[in-house]
Design an enzyme around this catalytic site. Structure first.
Site, PDB file in Angstrom:
ATOM      1  N   ASP A   2       0.852  -1.174   0.000  1.00  0.00           N
ATOM      2  CA  ASP A   2       0.000   0.000   0.000  1.00  0.00           C
ATOM      3  C   ASP A   2       0.894   1.232   0.000  1.00  0.00           C
ATOM      4  O   ASP A   2       2.113   1.138  -0.025  1.00  0.00           O
ATOM      5  CB  ASP A   2      -1.023  -0.003   1.130  1.00  0.00           C
ATOM      6  N   ASP A  57      -3.219  -3.231   6.578  1.00  0.00           N
ATOM      7  CA  ASP A  57      -3.242  -2.791   7.970  1.00  0.00           C
ATOM      8  C   ASP A  57      -4.624  -2.830   8.596  1.00  0.00           C
ATOM      9  O   ASP A  57      -4.760  -2.925   9.792  1.00  0.00           O
ATOM     10  CB  ASP A  57      -2.608  -1.397   8.117  1.00  0.00           C
ATOM     11  N   ASP A  66      -8.451  -6.142   5.711  1.00  0.00           N
ATOM     12  CA  ASP A  66      -7.350  -6.682   4.913  1.00  0.00           C
ATOM     13  C   ASP A  66      -7.029  -8.120   5.289  1.00  0.00           C
ATOM     14  O   ASP A  66      -6.295  -8.801   4.574  1.00  0.00           O
ATOM     15  CB  ASP A  66      -6.090  -5.821   5.097  1.00  0.00           C
TER      16      ASP A  66
HETATM   17  N1  LIG Z   1     -10.232   9.619   8.640  1.00  0.00           N
HETATM   18  C1  LIG Z   1     -10.795   9.820   7.451  1.00  0.00           C
HETATM   19  N2  LIG Z   1     -11.976  10.427   7.342  1.00  0.00           N
HETATM   20  C2  LIG Z   1     -12.552  10.612   6.151  1.00  0.00           C
HETATM   21  N3  LIG Z   1     -12.027  10.248   4.991  1.00  0.00           N
HETATM   22  C3  LIG Z   1     -10.838   9.632   5.018  1.00  0.00           C
HETATM   23  C4  LIG Z   1     -10.156   9.383   6.235  1.00  0.00           C
HETATM   24  N4  LIG Z   1      -9.004   8.771   5.951  1.00  0.00           N
HETATM   25  C5  LIG Z   1      -8.970   8.618   4.628  1.00  0.00           C
HETATM   26  N5  LIG Z   1     -10.064   9.140   4.051  1.00  0.00           N
HETATM   27  C6  LIG Z   1     -10.389   9.167   2.628  1.00  0.00           C
HETATM   28  O1  LIG Z   1     -10.477   7.854   2.138  1.00  0.00           O
HETATM   29  C7  LIG Z   1      -9.569   7.648   1.084  1.00  0.00           C
HETATM   30  C8  LIG Z   1      -8.953   6.278   1.209  1.00  0.00           C
HETATM   31  O2  LIG Z   1      -8.312   6.183   2.431  1.00  0.00           O
HETATM   32  P1  LIG Z   1      -7.658   4.862   2.923  1.00  0.00           P
HETATM   33  O3  LIG Z   1      -7.230   5.089   4.302  1.00  0.00           O
HETATM   34  O4  LIG Z   1      -8.537   3.737   2.560  1.00  0.00           O
HETATM   35  O5  LIG Z   1      -6.461   4.819   1.906  1.00  0.00           O
HETATM   36  P2  LIG Z   1      -4.926   5.059   2.111  1.00  0.00           P
HETATM   37  O6  LIG Z   1      -4.585   5.095   3.535  1.00  0.00           O
HETATM   38  O7  LIG Z   1      -4.486   6.152   1.229  1.00  0.00           O
HETATM   39  O8  LIG Z   1      -4.492   3.743   1.462  1.00  0.00           O
HETATM   40  P3  LIG Z   1      -3.195   2.884   1.652  1.00  0.00           P
HETATM   41  O9  LIG Z   1      -2.726   3.016   3.065  1.00  0.00           O
HETATM   42  O10 LIG Z   1      -3.742   1.558   1.309  1.00  0.00           O
HETATM   43  O11 LIG Z   1      -2.256   3.411   0.640  1.00  0.00           O
HETATM   44  C9  LIG Z   1      -8.557   8.759   1.187  1.00  0.00           C
HETATM   45  O12 LIG Z   1      -8.113   9.125  -0.068  1.00  0.00           O
HETATM   46  C10 LIG Z   1      -9.331   9.877   1.837  1.00  0.00           C
HETATM   47  O13 LIG Z   1      -9.976  10.637   0.854  1.00  0.00           O
END
Ligand SMILES: Nc1ncnc2c1ncn2[C@@H]1O[C@H](COP(=O)(O)OP(=O)(O)OP(=O)(O)O)[C@@H](O)[C@H]1O
Length: 870
Positions: free
Chosen positions: A328, A612, A616
């Site tokens: 990721d 994580d 998953d």
């Molecule tokens: N705490 C939150 N509240 C609201 N929206 C969120 C939050 N965290 C992430 N997002 C939104 O959700 C989307 C996906 O987040 P997610 O955490 O699934 O992916 P990520 O951490 O970027 O992925 P990875 O760690 O797999 O690379 C983000 O691009 C963001 O727009």
């Protein structure tokens, strides 16, 4: 205090009072310490490993020892008491070596088990702290969130859409909703006000009071003992143990047949018995399983030093064969240090200055600091980021840090830079989850704050706020384009909206406010690690929940340029070819991760996959190597993983693969080196019997070789450094056997050299008047010195290595010198001559032995050259 009713049948307040707890402040640390002292740690009784005495005695439970004991009995019966005593000495020495090796392997693995212990968030004196789960006591106030393993039996006090997977307890894997308000009647199964130790939180969050710890928990009650004593079995060790067993039986049969044939041909029974014993002792590859285990365990210890905790020993083998790493983005390829650098609100663009979480910096529009009073939508956007947020900004050791999610931390900081620090008190929360894909909070003034990915927030809005806060139509295309252009600058984008409602049961129609775009710089060494993987023939694929444009931009910066697919694209076409050719997957759901792993596996790949979150877990289990994040990963992910990274860093994965390859190489090198001595000894004895000559080597002398040459020269293989070109060759083909055809040819060549050299030379010496003792000493030395030069052949599987091998692994020189010294003692000291029947050799004999050993080295190198040219 003894209570009549179980805690789940009684009002929460009573439970808190009985346990002397506090529903908001938790226990005082001193009280917690006192209880810990009194009640003992929150751990289940560990299945006690075998004591050292038993483990030592178990060393005698092996086919080799049986053979040796039988040999000792036979020699004693024949009246050779010195021989019998030496054999018994060898038996004991062998057991000691086995015992020490096994203890080392177990120690390495137990240390790993200790590292994997779970932690829990406890509130003590009003302060939330992550502490080892073992330190929890009754009355402790514990907080849970999705992904946590419940650390003790808890009476729930507050829950927020809590669902728990109780399969660890009940075997039933459908998550159970939990609610403290419900006081069930009598049914034991319906204990919705409790969360039980060992179960996994699959959604929501909660706070609860510890009512039972350790063995008193339900889990302890059903008497499920935790087995921390790790098994040291892997597919490879199992295969090798199996192989050794088959060989042992075959050799025993061969020894028996030899004996019978010898007798039938009228040879002396004592001599034939001696030959059979020598054959059994010499030809059985007794050391293999132990060396394999110790090599794997040493590899595990090295991986820990490089940031990867291997939870299952077989992973070490599999790692070396990895062909695709699915990683990721956030935290693994990037630093997970978020800073908001731009805001778009009410249709206007703003820049945010300052770096890190420190609230130093400001908000500018067109190069000038803004006055929030003139930018009401900007203010609303920042307030939404602050209100719809569970992170906290704390000043520590002169620096600023956040607790909670870095994405949310960045939003606290951006609000603080504008001087905003407070929102009306929150009355309800819908936490962010990968199913809901937004987070919403309700505040006491009736405002609903919502944040999430742009596409999702646009779905929830029916209008927007204009520059002055006035309602305007929502221009979805313009918002999407703005988000896309932030993404192109590698910024992570969050969208914000606002509404009004009395409860959060149903989300009201929302007004779109704006976007905040945050920078999460790539890790400085990520690009290099990706390049190393590519050089090693390993594909790297990024799989992220983030926006396609952001994912692509970050990908390009770490060397993962190429085709991008989104979750929606995948839903339309998930053919294995398409997946194979894609490097970046964006907006992917956890279920799609699982499908990706399966698709790649179906085209024969060996997959390492990171994860994580709670969701998953299935993908981590399905992957050949599931990799969980040690810092940010949930307990659920860690429990399903084969490997846990201590630093959440992509480089650690690359290094673990490298270590895995190194361990595998060393195993193969050792096996290729060790087998010819067994085969050679067997052949020499069979040849003597077939040819009807006197025994060229006696059982005691065979034992001597096994105890000195094989041990001393085998040692350097366990600590051989990795070949420097180990990450510049393609991954091992998982379909190939452990020993390739080329290696088998090499083993047979050296076996033949040993046979021809030792048998031929002793025959020649005998016909030139040498005594049987001299001839036997020559055989032993041909074996010892040829194994010595062959050790150099085996330092690299495909290239010549002589001084280079010594330079990178000084143990090679130590072993070589030690062996020569030992053989000199064996040949010349009267004591050895007495015990082993050896005899001094003259210089000419030594010269002939040296010629054989040197010729062997050259022949093997020539064969390697020819094989490489092919
Ligand atoms: N705490 C939150 N509240 C609201 N929206 C969120 C939050 N965290 C992430 N997002 C939104 O959700 C989307 C996906 O987040 P997610 O955490 O699934 O992916 P990520 O951490 O970027 O992925 P990875 O760690 O797999 O690379 C983000 O691009 C963001 O727009």
């Amino acid at each position: 205090m003894a209570t009549a009713l179980a805690p789940y049948r009684r009002p929460a307040g009573d439970v808190v009072r009985d346990l002397g707890g506090d529903a908001s402040q938790g226990l005082a640390p001193a009280e917690a310490a006192a209880r810990l002292e009194r009640e003992g740690p929150n751990t289940l009784p560990v299945a006690r490993g075998r004591g050292p005495v038993v483990r030592f005695l178990l060393q005698f439970n092996s086919p080799l020892i049986y053979v040796l004991l039988a040999a000792a009995a036979v020699t004693a019966l024949l009246g050779e008491h010195v021989d019998a005593i030496v054999i018994l000495g060898v038996v004991v020495a062998n057991a000691i070596v086995g015992f020490v090796q096994e203890s080392r392997a177990e120690k390495a693995l137990t240390a790993l088990a200790a590292m994997a212990r779970t932690t829990a968030v406890a509130v003590r004196d009003g302060v939330r702290r992550r502490i080892p789960a073992a330190d929890l006591v009754r009355g402790d106030l514990v907080e849970l969130e999705a992904g946590d393993k419940v650390p003790a039996d808890l009476r729930l006090l507050r829950t927020d859409e809590l669902a728990v997977d109780e399969s660890a307890l009940t075997g039933e894997s459908v998550p159970v909703a939990k609610d403290p308000a419900e006081l069930p009647e009598v049914s034991l199964a319906d204990r919705t006000a409790m969360a039980f130790s060992g179960t996994l939180v699959t959604a929501g969050r909660a706070a609860g009071l510890v009512v039972a710890t350790g063995a008193d928990t339900e889990l302890g009650g059903i008497d499920r003992l935790v087995h921390t004593t790790a098994t040291v079995q892997t597919p490879l060790t199992r295969k090798i143990t199996q192989f050794s067993k088959v060989v042992t039986v075959a050799i025993l049969v061969l020894a028996a047949v030899t004996f019978v044939i010898g007798i039938l041909r009228g040879r002396d029974a004592t001599e034939m018995l001696t030959a059979a014993v020598a054959l059994a002792v010499g030809a059985i590859p007794e050391g293999l399983p132990a060396v394999v285990t110790i090599t794997l365990a040493l590899g595990v210890a090295r991986m820990v030093r490089r940031g990867a905790i291997v939870r299952h020993l077989p992973a070490v083998e599999t790692l070396g064969g990895t062909t695709v790493i699915c990683t990721d983005k956030t935290g693994t390829l990037t630093q997970n240090q978020m800073t908001v650098t731009a805001v778009t609100a009410g249709g206007r663009d703003y820049t945010v200055t300052g770096t890190g979480y420190a609230p130093d910096g400001g908000i500018e529009c067109g190069g000038r600091a803004v006055d929030l009073a003139e930018h009401p939508v900007l203010k609303e956007t920042l307030l939404t980021g602050l209100g719809c947020n569970d992170a906290q900004l704390v000043e520590k050791d002169g620096g600023w840090q956040i607790t909670g999610d870095p994405t949310e931390g960045a939003l606290v900081t951006s609000a603080a830079k504008a001087g905003l620090g407070r929102v009306p008190a929150r009355t309800a929360t819908q936490p962010f989850s990968s199913e809901r894909r937004y987070m919403a909070t309700l505040h006491e003034d009736g405002t609903v704050y919502v944040k999430g990915p742009v596409e999702r927030i646009l779905e929830l809005c029916d209008g927007a706020a204009g520059p002055g806060g006035e309602p305007v139509p929502l221009d979805r295309a313009a918002v999407a384009a703005r988000a896309e252009s932030y993404g192109g600058e590698a910024l992570r984008v969050l969208a914000f909206a606002r509404g009004r409602a009395a409860t959060l049961d149903e989300l009201p129609p929302l007004t779109f406010l704006g976007l905040q775009a945050m920078l999460d710089p790539p890790r400085p060494d990520a690009a290099q690690a990706v390049r190393t993987c590519h050089d090693a023939g390993i594909q790297v694929k990024m799989i992220t929940g983030d926006h396609a444009a952001t994912a692509a931009a970050i990908g390009a910066r770490v060397g993962l340029g190429g085709t991008v697919m989104t979750g929606a694209d995948l839903a339309a076409d998930d053919s294995p070819e398409r997946i194979r050719d894609t490097t970046v997957f964006a907006r992917v759901s956890p279920e799609q991760k699982l499908r990706l792993v399966r698709a790649l596996q179906s085209s024969g790949h060996v997959i390492a996959m990171t994860g994580d979150g709670v969701n998953d877990a299935p993908a981590l289990k399905q992957a050949d190597i599931g990799v969980a994040m040690g810092r940010t990963g949930t307990d659920a992910a860690k429990e399903s993983a084969d490997m846990v990274l201590t630093e959440d860093d992509f480089t650690s994965i690359e290094r673990a693969v490298e270590e895995g390859r190194g361990v595998f190489d060393n195993l193969v090198k050792f096996i290729v080196w060790a087998l010819p001595s067994n085969i050679g000894l067997g052949l020499v004895l069979v040849a003597a019997i077939v040819a009807g000559t006197a025994l060229p080597i006696l059982p005691l002398q065979v034992l001597w070789l096994n105890m000195t040459a094989v041990l001393v020269l085998g040692l350097p293989f366990a600590v051989e450094p990795k070949d420097e070109h180990i990450m510049r060759r393609p991954p091992r083909d998982p379909a190939l056997p452990l020993l390739t055809r080329a290696m088998t040819t090499r083993i047979l060549l050296v076996s033949a050299i040993l046979l021809a050299g030792s048998f031929g030379l002793q025959h020649w010496e005998r016909s030139h008047g040498a005594s049987p003792e001299v001839a036997q000493t020559i055989v032993v030395n041909v074996f010892a010195l040829t194994l010595l030069t062959y050790m150099f052949n085996c330092l690299s599987l495909d290239r010549p290595l002589l001084w280079g091998g010594v330079r990178r692994n000084p143990w090679v020189a130590v072993s070589a010198l030690a062996l020569v010294a030992i053989q000199v003692l064996y040949t010349y000291t009267p004591f050895m001559n007495d015990v082993f029947g050896s005899a001094p050799l003259d210089a000419a004999a030594w010269a002939r032995i040296a010629v054989i050993a040197a010729a062997s080295y050259l022949l093997v190198e020539t064969l390697k050259l020819v094989q490489r040219a092919r």
